[in-house]
Design a protein around this motif. Structure first.
Motif, PDB file in Angstrom:
ATOM      1  N   UNK A   1       0.829  -1.215   0.000  1.00  0.00           N
ATOM      2  CA  UNK A   1       0.000   0.000   0.000  1.00  0.00           C
ATOM      3  C   UNK A   1       0.852   1.249   0.000  1.00  0.00           C
ATOM      4  N   UNK A   2       1.907   1.245   0.838  1.00  0.00           N
ATOM      5  CA  UNK A   2       2.804   2.406   0.901  1.00  0.00           C
ATOM      6  C   UNK A   2       3.486   2.599  -0.442  1.00  0.00           C
TER       7      UNK A   2
ATOM      8  N   UNK B   1       2.433   1.728  -3.391  1.00  0.00           N
ATOM      9  CA  UNK B   1       1.459   2.264  -4.354  1.00  0.00           C
ATOM     10  C   UNK B   1       1.231   3.752  -4.117  1.00  0.00           C
ATOM     11  N   UNK B   2       1.095   4.112  -2.839  1.00  0.00           N
ATOM     12  CA  UNK B   2       0.839   5.517  -2.515  1.00  0.00           C
ATOM     13  C   UNK B   2       2.005   6.389  -2.938  1.00  0.00           C
TER      14      UNK B   2
ATOM     15  N   UNK C   1       1.872   6.875  -6.665  1.00  0.00           N
ATOM     16  CA  UNK C   1       0.817   7.839  -7.037  1.00  0.00           C
ATOM     17  C   UNK C   1       1.269   9.255  -6.705  1.00  0.00           C
ATOM     18  N   UNK C   2       1.860   9.434  -5.500  1.00  0.00           N
ATOM     19  CA  UNK C   2       2.322  10.769  -5.093  1.00  0.00           C
ATOM     20  C   UNK C   2       3.430  11.255  -6.021  1.00  0.00           C
TER      21      UNK C   2
END
Lengths: 65, 175
Positions: free
Chosen positions: A18-19, A21-22, A25-26
């Motif tokens: 999740x991190x 992916x985030x 995206x960021x």
């Protein structure tokens, strides 16, 4: 049925993913806005040029000549 | 099944937190301020066009000329004060200051960095348009259309200042 302790490795793996992916995206968002920064500066420059032309018109009007 | 109950909220929190953090960066402040300044440019240009087309042509008498000249002294091309300026000349004088500070504000925003205070050019512009609104009420107190046009400029400038002031709260003013 899994207990919370049994599920911890799975939770850890999912949070890690999740991190990642985030962060991706960021990162993409930041890159897009770096491009947008150039567009914004072009917009601001156009605003400045219009304002300077308008100020010159106003100066002529103010002089009454 | 129980595991899903834990994992999904955690994932949502992690991804959501990272995105919110990224979106709160300085670029969004600059983007909002740029969009708001574009509105100021349009509104201020409309006010100038409106004044030149409708107010200047009225050739109103100038019982409040002294009060108006106290707000801005129109200058001739040689830099000396214009003799017996009309209301139109005083409004033009105020517009000249506002447009000059608007151009300064646009250039200040080009180099704006995160966490910097509100540029002085923006607070100068805010003072200019507040004075302009006071002048408009003296020049044409019965022209609601003109006053609304100038009020739109005041509101637009306030939005630009707020875009930055809120982001760097407590609001600071700097060079």
């Amino acid at each position: 049925m899994l207990t919370v302790i049994q599920a911890l490795p799975l939770i850890e793996a999912l949070v890690s993913a999740g991190i990642g992916t985030a962060q991706q995206i960021a990162g993409a968002w930041h890159e897009k806005n770096l491009l947008d920064d150039a567009t914004m500066n072009a917009t601001l420059e156009a605003i400045a040029k219009n304002a300077e032309a308008r100020a010159a018109q106003a100066a002529t009007d103010a002089a009454g000549e | 099944m129980k595991t899903r109950r834990f994992v999904l909220p955690i994932l949502i929190l992690v991804i959501g937190g990272a995105l919110v953090s990224a979106c709160a960066g300085h670029l969004s402040v600059k983007q909002n301020a740029t969009a708001a300044l574009r509105t100021v440019d349009t509104a201020l240009s409309s006010a100038q066009d409106f004044e030149r087309a409708n107010i200047a042509a009225l050739h109103l008498d100038t019982p409040a000329a002294a009060n108006l000249i106290a707000l801005c002294v129109p200058l001739r091309a040689d830099g000396t004060p214009a003799p017996s300026p009309t209301k139109h000349q005083v409004i033009a004088c105020l517009l000249q200051k506002a447009f000059t500070d608007e151009a300064r504000a646009a250039r200040a925003l080009e180099t704006y960095q995160p966490g910097q205070p509100v540029p002085t050019s923006l607070t100068d512009l805010q003072a200019d348009v507040d004075t302009g609104f006071a002048a408009a009420k003296i020049v044409a107190p019965d022209r609601a259309d003109f006053l609304a046009t100038v009020q739109a400029v005041v509101d637009a400038v306030l939005r630009v200042v707020n875009q930055i002031a809120v982001a760097v709260a407590p609001a600071k003013v700097g060079a």
